[in-house]
Design a protein around this motif. Structure first.
Motif, PDB file in Angstrom:
ATOM      1  N   ARG A  38       0.828  -1.018   0.008  1.00  0.00           N
ATOM      2  CA  ARG A  38      -0.049   0.029  -0.015  1.00  0.00           C
ATOM      3  C   ARG A  38       0.933   1.358   0.100  1.00  0.00           C
ATOM      4  N   THR A  39       1.812   1.282   0.871  1.00  0.00           N
ATOM      5  CA  THR A  39       2.675   2.716   1.054  1.00  0.00           C
ATOM      6  C   THR A  39       3.441   2.479  -0.410  1.00  0.00           C
ATOM      7  N   THR A  40       3.982   1.519  -0.855  1.00  0.00           N
ATOM      8  CA  THR A  40       4.712   1.522  -2.065  1.00  0.00           C
ATOM      9  C   THR A  40       3.972   2.069  -3.289  1.00  0.00           C
ATOM     10  N   GLU A  41       2.502   1.531  -3.267  1.00  0.00           N
ATOM     11  CA  GLU A  41       1.836   2.213  -4.443  1.00  0.00           C
ATOM     12  C   GLU A  41       1.602   3.618  -4.247  1.00  0.00           C
ATOM     13  N   ILE A  42       1.368   4.299  -2.933  1.00  0.00           N
ATOM     14  CA  ILE A  42       1.017   5.464  -2.822  1.00  0.00           C
ATOM     15  C   ILE A  42       2.330   6.547  -3.180  1.00  0.00           C
ATOM     16  N   LEU A  43       3.474   6.081  -2.662  1.00  0.00           N
ATOM     17  CA  LEU A  43       4.789   6.582  -2.979  1.00  0.00           C
ATOM     18  C   LEU A  43       4.916   6.534  -4.602  1.00  0.00           C
ATOM     19  N   HIS A  44       4.875   5.616  -5.247  1.00  0.00           N
ATOM     20  CA  HIS A  44       4.929   5.373  -6.573  1.00  0.00           C
ATOM     21  C   HIS A  44       3.962   6.398  -7.321  1.00  0.00           C
ATOM     22  N   HIS A  45       2.646   6.641  -6.704  1.00  0.00           N
ATOM     23  CA  HIS A  45       1.959   7.666  -7.515  1.00  0.00           C
ATOM     24  C   HIS A  45       2.291   8.754  -7.408  1.00  0.00           C
ATOM     25  N   LEU A  46       2.823   9.234  -6.051  1.00  0.00           N
ATOM     26  CA  LEU A  46       3.435  10.707  -5.980  1.00  0.00           C
ATOM     27  C   LEU A  46       4.559  10.747  -6.558  1.00  0.00           C
ATOM     28  N   SER A  47       5.427   9.718  -6.791  1.00  0.00           N
ATOM     29  CA  SER A  47       6.673  10.140  -7.436  1.00  0.00           C
ATOM     30  C   SER A  47       6.296  10.301  -9.108  1.00  0.00           C
ATOM     31  N   GLU A  48       5.297   9.781  -9.421  1.00  0.00           N
ATOM     32  CA  GLU A  48       4.844   9.915 -11.025  1.00  0.00           C
ATOM     33  C   GLU A  48       4.357  11.315 -11.098  1.00  0.00           C
ATOM     34  N   ARG A  49       3.440  11.629 -10.156  1.00  0.00           N
ATOM     35  CA  ARG A  49       3.124  13.088 -10.282  1.00  0.00           C
ATOM     36  C   ARG A  49       3.962  14.138 -10.452  1.00  0.00           C
ATOM     37  N   ASN A  50       4.997  13.915  -9.271  1.00  0.00           N
ATOM     38  CA  ASN A  50       6.134  14.829  -9.285  1.00  0.00           C
ATOM     39  C   ASN A  50       6.882  14.694 -10.685  1.00  0.00           C
ATOM     40  N   ARG A  51       7.123  13.612 -11.285  1.00  0.00           N
ATOM     41  CA  ARG A  51       7.992  13.580 -12.259  1.00  0.00           C
ATOM     42  C   ARG A  51       7.261  14.220 -13.456  1.00  0.00           C
ATOM     43  N   VAL A  52       5.817  14.147 -13.538  1.00  0.00           N
ATOM     44  CA  VAL A  52       5.006  14.714 -14.656  1.00  0.00           C
ATOM     45  C   VAL A  52       5.193  16.296 -14.315  1.00  0.00           C
ATOM     46  N   ARG A  53       5.191  16.620 -13.029  1.00  0.00           N
ATOM     47  CA  ARG A  53       5.150  18.064 -12.769  1.00  0.00           C
ATOM     48  C   ARG A  53       6.401  18.759 -13.103  1.00  0.00           C
ATOM     49  N   ASP A  54       7.652  17.879 -12.863  1.00  0.00           N
ATOM     50  CA  ASP A  54       8.870  18.462 -13.279  1.00  0.00           C
ATOM     51  C   ASP A  54       9.147  18.480 -14.765  1.00  0.00           C
ATOM     52  N   ARG A  55       8.408  17.482 -15.378  1.00  0.00           N
ATOM     53  CA  ARG A  55       8.733  17.555 -16.943  1.00  0.00           C
ATOM     54  C   ARG A  55       7.957  18.781 -17.244  1.00  0.00           C
ATOM     55  N   ASP A  56       6.678  18.953 -16.983  1.00  0.00           N
ATOM     56  CA  ASP A  56       6.086  20.266 -17.427  1.00  0.00           C
ATOM     57  C   ASP A  56       6.725  21.554 -17.078  1.00  0.00           C
ATOM     58  N   VAL A  57       7.378  21.609 -15.834  1.00  0.00           N
ATOM     59  CA  VAL A  57       8.258  22.824 -15.340  1.00  0.00           C
ATOM     60  C   VAL A  57       9.534  22.968 -16.313  1.00  0.00           C
TER      61      VAL A  57
END
Length: 284
Positions: A38-57
């Motif tokens: 469960r925690t791994t899935e949540i952290l993976h979701h957050l890392s993906e959102r952060n990666r997408v945001r960094d790409r947009d920036v």
């Protein structure tokens, strides 16, 4: 309840999570957390959102750099035209004028206006203000989502802890019940062994008594049968005694009464003799 389908993350994703956490916290130690699906899935979701945001920036930064280069080229072109037309150079401005000019140019670059006129600045400022409100709104939504995820994570961890405690209790109860079952099995085996031992002892004793010439009628089963027969005969004597007592209470013909009395006495004596015989056999 609807069943929740568990997702198994690829080991590569776990390394991506570890790298992302290292990037986020830098030289600071990464806080301890319980590693589970469960925690791994949540952290993976957050890392993906952060990666997408960094790409947009990064895309926005590259676009701004490209526009800055275009503005610099345009500024150089305008400067050259200004020098050719009126022989005017920014170097001729005072320090205050230079600051104002630089601020005007920086504002035009930041607002991405086509020129430095007021008609270009006002719409650009309005657009920037709208973008600011949209960004704030999006940030609030992201904060709410993060708060929700944190609550879900906390609830999941609490549930997992409760399940672990219930599992420990169930294992302890199972161990206790298993010990009881083992004890009962041991007692059952012991009783079976004792029962077989008693049967063997009874058979051996019966064989010894039979070898010594004991009458079969004196065996335990025979004595039990005789006891039951004796009880039955005693019950049969009760109505005879009552019948005899009724004869004794009558005032009939003396000779006929005497005959009846004698018959009853003989019948009673016969029964008592048989009872005495049976009793004597039981005492032997």
């Amino acid at each position: 309840m609807h069943s929740v389908k568990k997702k198994h993350l690829h080991p590569k994703n776990k390394f991506q999570i570890a790298a992302w956490l290292k990037k986020i916290f830098g030289d600071h130690p990464i806080p301890q957390y319980e590693v589970n699906p469960r925690t791994t899935e949540i952290l993976h979701h957050l890392s993906e959102r952060n990666r997408v945001r960094d790409r947009d920036v990064c895309l926005v930064i590259d676009d701004l750099k490209q526009k800055a280069r275009e503005y610099e080229s345009e500024a150089k072109h305008l400067q050259d035209l200004l020098m050719e037309s009126v022989n005017f150079s920014p170097a001729n401005l005072s320090s205050t004028g230079s600051r104002y000019l630089n601020a005007l140019v920086d504002s035009a670059v930041a607002l991405e206006t086509k020129d430095t006129s007021l008609a270009s600045f006002i719409p650009a400022v309005n657009d920037l203000t709208s973008d600011l409100f949209r960004t704030k709104s999006k940030n609030e939504e992201t904060k709410l989502e993060l708060t929700k995820l944190e609550k879900n994570l906390t609830a999941t961890l609490v549930l997992e802890k409760c399940l672990r405690e219930d599992l420990k209790k169930a294992e302890l109860h199972l161990s206790t019940e298993r010990a009881k079952v083992d004890s009962r099995l041991q007692n059952m085996h012991f009783l079976k062994a004792k029962s077989e031992e008693f049967r063997s002892g009874i058979r051996a004793t019966e064989e010894q008594l039979k070898a010594r010439g004991m009458d079969a009628s004196l065996s335990h089963q025979s004595l039990v049968a005789l006891s039951e027969k004796l009880a039955e005969l005693k019950q049969q004597t009760i109505p005879l005694k009552k019948k005899l007592e009724s004869y004794l209470d009558l005032m009939p013909n003396p000779s006929l009464a005497q005959v009846k009395i004698e018959e009853a006495k003989r019948e009673l004596d016969t029964i008592e003799a048989e009872l005495t015989k049976k009793v004597n056999m039981m005492e032997l």
